[in-house]
Design an enzyme around this catalytic site. Structure first.
Site, PDB file in Angstrom:
ATOM      1  N   ARG A 174       0.852  -1.186   0.000  1.00  0.00           N
ATOM      2  CA  ARG A 174       0.000   0.000   0.000  1.00  0.00           C
ATOM      3  C   ARG A 174       0.890   1.239   0.000  1.00  0.00           C
ATOM      4  O   ARG A 174       2.017   1.212   0.517  1.00  0.00           O
ATOM      5  CB  ARG A 174      -0.865   0.032   1.265  1.00  0.00           C
ATOM      6  N   HIS A 194      -2.041   0.766  -9.629  1.00  0.00           N
ATOM      7  CA  HIS A 194      -2.659  -0.193  -8.689  1.00  0.00           C
ATOM      8  C   HIS A 194      -3.298  -1.345  -9.474  1.00  0.00           C
ATOM      9  O   HIS A 194      -4.491  -1.650  -9.311  1.00  0.00           O
ATOM     10  CB  HIS A 194      -3.671   0.490  -7.771  1.00  0.00           C
TER      11      HIS A 194
HETATM   12  P1  NDP Z   1      -1.902 -11.868   4.298  1.00  0.00           P
HETATM   13  O1  NDP Z   1      -2.696 -11.316   5.414  1.00  0.00           O
HETATM   14  O2  NDP Z   1      -2.151 -13.265   3.846  1.00  0.00           O
HETATM   15  O3  NDP Z   1      -0.341 -11.760   4.637  1.00  0.00           O
HETATM   16  C1  NDP Z   1       0.207 -10.676   5.307  1.00  0.00           C
HETATM   17  C2  NDP Z   1       1.655 -10.992   5.641  1.00  0.00           C
HETATM   18  O4  NDP Z   1       2.241  -9.827   6.254  1.00  0.00           O
HETATM   19  C3  NDP Z   1       1.804 -12.146   6.640  1.00  0.00           C
HETATM   20  O5  NDP Z   1       2.920 -12.925   6.310  1.00  0.00           O
HETATM   21  C4  NDP Z   1       2.046 -11.411   7.965  1.00  0.00           C
HETATM   22  O6  NDP Z   1       2.814 -12.144   8.906  1.00  0.00           O
HETATM   23  C5  NDP Z   1       2.847 -10.211   7.482  1.00  0.00           C
HETATM   24  N1  NDP Z   1       2.769  -9.092   8.442  1.00  0.00           N
HETATM   25  C6  NDP Z   1       1.680  -8.390   8.813  1.00  0.00           C
HETATM   26  N2  NDP Z   1       2.014  -7.468   9.738  1.00  0.00           N
HETATM   27  C7  NDP Z   1       3.342  -7.615   9.957  1.00  0.00           C
HETATM   28  C8  NDP Z   1       4.272  -6.958  10.802  1.00  0.00           C
HETATM   29  N3  NDP Z   1       3.904  -5.975  11.634  1.00  0.00           N
HETATM   30  N4  NDP Z   1       5.562  -7.373  10.787  1.00  0.00           N
HETATM   31  C9  NDP Z   1       5.938  -8.391   9.959  1.00  0.00           C
HETATM   32  N5  NDP Z   1       5.109  -9.050   9.124  1.00  0.00           N
HETATM   33  C10 NDP Z   1       3.820  -8.656   9.125  1.00  0.00           C
HETATM   34  O7  NDP Z   1      -2.095 -10.838   3.080  1.00  0.00           O
HETATM   35  P2  NDP Z   1      -2.007 -11.118   1.523  1.00  0.00           P
HETATM   36  O8  NDP Z   1      -0.748 -11.841   1.237  1.00  0.00           O
HETATM   37  O9  NDP Z   1      -3.281 -11.702   1.023  1.00  0.00           O
HETATM   38  O10 NDP Z   1      -1.951  -9.607   0.975  1.00  0.00           O
HETATM   39  C11 NDP Z   1      -0.938  -8.719   1.425  1.00  0.00           C
HETATM   40  C12 NDP Z   1      -1.238  -7.306   0.968  1.00  0.00           C
HETATM   41  O11 NDP Z   1      -0.985  -7.162  -0.423  1.00  0.00           O
HETATM   42  C13 NDP Z   1      -2.683  -6.837   1.106  1.00  0.00           C
HETATM   43  O12 NDP Z   1      -2.991  -6.465   2.435  1.00  0.00           O
HETATM   44  C14 NDP Z   1      -2.709  -5.643   0.166  1.00  0.00           C
HETATM   45  O13 NDP Z   1      -2.302  -4.478   0.854  1.00  0.00           O
HETATM   46  C15 NDP Z   1      -1.662  -6.003  -0.882  1.00  0.00           C
HETATM   47  N6  NDP Z   1      -2.286  -6.307  -2.187  1.00  0.00           N
HETATM   48  C16 NDP Z   1      -1.991  -5.483  -3.237  1.00  0.00           C
HETATM   49  C17 NDP Z   1      -2.521  -5.716  -4.479  1.00  0.00           C
HETATM   50  C18 NDP Z   1      -2.144  -4.863  -5.638  1.00  0.00           C
HETATM   51  O14 NDP Z   1      -2.721  -5.020  -6.726  1.00  0.00           O
HETATM   52  N7  NDP Z   1      -1.180  -3.978  -5.496  1.00  0.00           N
HETATM   53  C19 NDP Z   1      -3.424  -6.857  -4.725  1.00  0.00           C
HETATM   54  C20 NDP Z   1      -3.655  -7.676  -3.565  1.00  0.00           C
HETATM   55  C21 NDP Z   1      -3.100  -7.390  -2.340  1.00  0.00           C
HETATM   56  P3  NDP Z   1       2.272 -13.548   9.524  1.00  0.00           P
HETATM   57  O15 NDP Z   1       2.194 -14.495   8.348  1.00  0.00           O
HETATM   58  O16 NDP Z   1       3.305 -13.933  10.473  1.00  0.00           O
HETATM   59  O17 NDP Z   1       0.917 -13.234  10.095  1.00  0.00           O
HETATM   60  C1  OXD Z   2      -6.325  -5.815  -2.957  1.00  0.00           C
HETATM   61  C2  OXD Z   2      -5.866  -4.841  -3.952  1.00  0.00           C
HETATM   62  O1  OXD Z   2      -6.094  -5.609  -1.764  1.00  0.00           O
HETATM   63  O2  OXD Z   2      -6.249  -4.953  -5.134  1.00  0.00           O
HETATM   64  O3  OXD Z   2      -6.942  -6.826  -3.367  1.00  0.00           O
HETATM   65  O4  OXD Z   2      -5.099  -3.942  -3.613  1.00  0.00           O
END
Ligand code: NDP
Ligand code: OXD
Length: 307
Positions: free
Chosen positions: A222, A270
């Site tokens: 983000r 995005h």
């Molecule tokens: P998940 O919730 O499955 O994974 C999040 C990961 O981040 C986990 O491994 C988690 O750790 C880690 N994490 C969260 N907080 C912390 C922290 N404080 N310190 C260290 N690690 C942390 O999310 P997704 O993989 O499904 O998606 C991730 C992000 O990708 C979304 O929230 C979104 O913002 C972005 N996204 C962007 C898109 C785009 O088109 N640009 C499309 C889709 C998503 P743990 O596993 O240990 O809990």
């Molecule tokens: C999502 C994105 O979070 O598109 O799915 O950013």
């Protein structure tokens, strides 16, 4: 029992049709044409206006129309007693893997540089970059899929998350204490974190100072993860060699923003991984059924963690 699609600025008729295709009996409304508000118990949201959810006295579930849920937690008046879910699907993860691999190869093979040379009629072959170590910040549903595609391409891969991970071929680091170690040797740093109070502004000058000199940043998490001025300084000082950015603090990126014309910043709108309507509809309907049958919903978000 009514579903409301609450996605301002989007023509949602395709989503309504995909939901209906899966269950023709459903009553589906598209905001702002919400009819009798007391009917609505399930809302599909993307960037809903703050405070809006309080208009629905029987609301039980808010389902994010994407993987991220920061847009839901942005609402300071988020009702306490609702369940929040998000999309978790292979389609999103695979698109993101392609995007990350593409961004790395673009930088490595200097493709954007050559496009600029082409514009200027310049013939100037250069060695490809050799950096091979990628660090992924975030090893969740999407991050893990990205690690698989990178290890399959023989990249050295490390990752950083909250909790320990055991992923084949990936060196795993956890928690704030290990962040510096995780990134210190990486040629490419990919941010795939959710935006939470803990991760906001994580990509700042302290972070860049700890990175390997000349590392390349890919931010697909983000815009709120990145301190934009600190990135511009880090590129100017050659601590960071450039960046590929898909997400921004303000979207669409304002016309006058320096990222638009920066020679070392590559931007996309995005679009790294877009929600697939058919896949999303399947998950949304499945969870709606579970809600009706009082079963636990899939892909619930932990409100205390914010992701
Ligand atoms: P998940 O919730 O499955 O994974 C999040 C990961 O981040 C986990 O491994 C988690 O750790 C880690 N994490 C969260 N907080 C912390 C922290 N404080 N310190 C260290 N690690 C942390 O999310 P997704 O993989 O499904 O998606 C991730 C992000 O990708 C979304 O929230 C979104 O913002 C972005 N996204 C962007 C898109 C785009 O088109 N640009 C499309 C889709 C998503 P743990 O596993 O240990 O809990
Ligand atoms: C999502 C994105 O979070 O598109 O799915 O950013």
């Amino acid at each position: 029992m009514t579903i409301l699609i609450l996605i301002p600025g989007r023509d949602c008729r395709d989503l309504a049709a995909a939901l209906k295709k899966n269950d023709p009996t459903l009553d589906i409304r598209i905001w702002p044409n919400d009819g009798e508000q007391a009917d609505i118990d399930y809302i599909i949201s993307w960037n809903h206006p703050a405070g809006e959810l309080h208009n629905y006295p029987n609301l039980k579930v808010v389902a994010s129309f994407g993987a991220g849920v920061d847009h839901i937690f942005n609402d300071p008046a988020l009702p306490e007693n609702i369940t929040i879910t998000r999309l978790v699907d292979d389609c999103l993860a695979r698109q993101m893997s392609d995007y990350v691999l593409g961004a790395i190869l673009n930088h490595r093979l200097r493709l954007t540089e050559y496009r600029e040379y082409q514009g200027a009629g310049v013939w100037s072959p250069k060695e490809s970059r050799t950096g091979n170590h990628v660090c992924l910040l975030g090893l969740g549903n999407i991050g893990q899929e990205v690690t698989h595609s990178l290890t399959a391409q023989n990249f050295k891969v490390s990752g950083w998350s909250q909790n320990p991970k055991n992923i084949k071929g990936v060196t795993s680091f956890q928690g704030d204490d290990e962040l510096a170690k995780a990134i210190s040797d990486a040629d490419y740093i990919v941010c795939l974190l959710p935006l939470t109070p803990q991760t906001e502004n994580i990509l700042d000058k302290t972070f860049f100072a700890r990175a390997k000199k000349g590392a390349y940043l890919i931010n697909v998490g983000r815009g709120g993860h990145l301190n934009e001025d600190d990135l511009l300084d880090a590129i100017y000082n050659e601590q960071i060699s450039g960046a590929c950015l898909d997400v921004f603090r303000t979207e669409p990126l304002p016309d006058a923003h320096p990222f638009w014309r920066h020679p070392k910043i590559y931007i996309t709108p995005h679009s790294a991984s877009l929600t697939n309507i058919e896949q999303a509809a399947l998950q949304l309907i499945e969870n709606h059924r579970k809600m009706q049958n009082n079963q636990p919903l899939s892909n619930q978000v932990d409100r205390t963690q914010g992701y």
